[in-house]
Scaffold this active site. Structure first.
Site, short mmCIF file in Angstrom:
data_model
loop_
_atom_site.label_atom_id
_atom_site.label_comp_id
_atom_site.label_asym_id
_atom_site.label_seq_id
_atom_site.Cartn_x
_atom_site.Cartn_y
_atom_site.Cartn_z
N CYS A 118 0.83 -1.19 0.00
CA CYS A 118 0.00 0.00 0.00
C CYS A 118 0.88 1.25 0.00
O CYS A 118 1.88 1.33 0.71
CB CYS A 118 -0.91 -0.01 1.23
SG CYS A 118 -1.85 1.52 1.45
N ASP A 126 0.04 -6.13 -0.43
CA ASP A 126 -1.06 -6.41 -1.35
C ASP A 126 -0.66 -7.61 -2.19
O ASP A 126 0.38 -7.59 -2.86
CB ASP A 126 -1.34 -5.21 -2.26
CG ASP A 126 -1.81 -3.99 -1.50
OD1 ASP A 126 -2.57 -4.16 -0.53
OD2 ASP A 126 -1.43 -2.86 -1.87
#
Length: 282
Positions: free
Chosen positions: A190, A197
């Site tokens: 992120c 992620d």
């Protein structure tokens, strides 16, 4: 670290900050992030984008009250057009959806229209929303990305810092090939919180053959890279187009869910219809 990670346009985001959860409808919770933040460094402007596409969101934690106060639940499918001025920041989207929880709506269509209206206003672009009853989705099999998986290679890797160097001289021969390559090893972080992620990516192209080892090393180099999902997909598309120069290219990533949402961006310069079935990790 992204060149715009400390941009003032990100200062007002609730992402990475302590926030209160509201369970009564509040559109002010939605926050957008200008797509220009990552497009400008790539030399991309709204009038010269080399791709079309969308950001596909799946909303797994969507609930509200009907006119009699009975809770309703649905799975939402949202498509945000690539031409929108802003992408939708995911934490703000989650907080906004939570605000539906104790709010009464007369009909399902009212909920759908409310979502579509608010998301369009935040994104400053076209957004479509569909709501599914749970029985519509029962029995759907776990999907898989069509293509050849490039993950099972006997190679050693010790560099996880993002670089495009691997794509230099990554094509060979003059013969044109058409193939679809898949990797489940995509991991970025992120932009704000640096939380991981996790995603799977499908790359479909026609052009000179791309070296699979170099492509995999390039994808693995995102492991310490900080950008939003949508920005990573556009960067991958732009880098492959720049260094490998395929005639046609489609890049589609499906990320694991967080906060009841998954984000699945795709970009293409040819006819491409993304399969929207959830993958094994979704």
């Amino acid at each position: 670290m992204s060149s715009y990670e400390n941009h003032q346009a990100l200062d007002g985001l609730t992402l990475g900050k302590s926030t209160d959860y509201r369970d009564n409808y509040d559109v002010s919770l939605l926050q957008g992030v200008p797509r220009s933040l990552n497009r400008d460094p790539l030399g991309l402007t709204a009038d010269n984008l080399p791709f079309h596409g969308a950001d596909i969101w799946t909303l797994y934690e969507l609930s509200w009250l009907n006119s009699q106060g009975l809770p309703q639940v649905a799975v939402g499918h949202v498509e945000l057009d690539y031409t929108s001025v802003n992408l939708i920041e995911s934490k703000s989207f989650k907080l906004y959806l939570n605000s539906f929880n104790q709010t009464r709506f007369d009909t399902w269509e009212t909920v759908r229209q409310t979502l579509e209206r608010d998301l369009r206003a935040c994104a400053q672009g076209n957004v479509s929303v569909r709501l599914h009853r749970l029985d519509e989705l029962e029995g759907q099999p776990v999907a898989h990305f069509h293509g050849t998986c490039i993950d099972d290679q006997d190679i050693s890797i010790d560099n996880y810092q993002f670089t495009t160097d691997y794509l230099q001289h990554a094509v060979s021969g003059e013969k044109q090939v058409e193939e679809t390559l898949v990797s489940h090893l995509l991991k970025s972080n992120c932009l704000i919180t640096h939380q991981p992620d996790w995603g799977s990516i499908q790359i479909q192209y026609r052009g000179r053959k791309i070296d699979r080892e170099k492509l995999l090393r390039y994808l693995v180099s995102f492991r310490h890279h900080n950008e939003f999902h949508e920005q990573c997909v556009e960067r991958i598309f732009n880098d492959i187009l720049r260094f490998c120069q395929p005639e046609t290219l489609s890049v589609y990533a499906r990320y694991t869910r967080r906060g009841g949402l998954d984000i699945n961006p795709w970009r293409s310069n040819t006819d491409f219809v993304p399969a929207t079935g959830r993958l094994a990790r979704q």
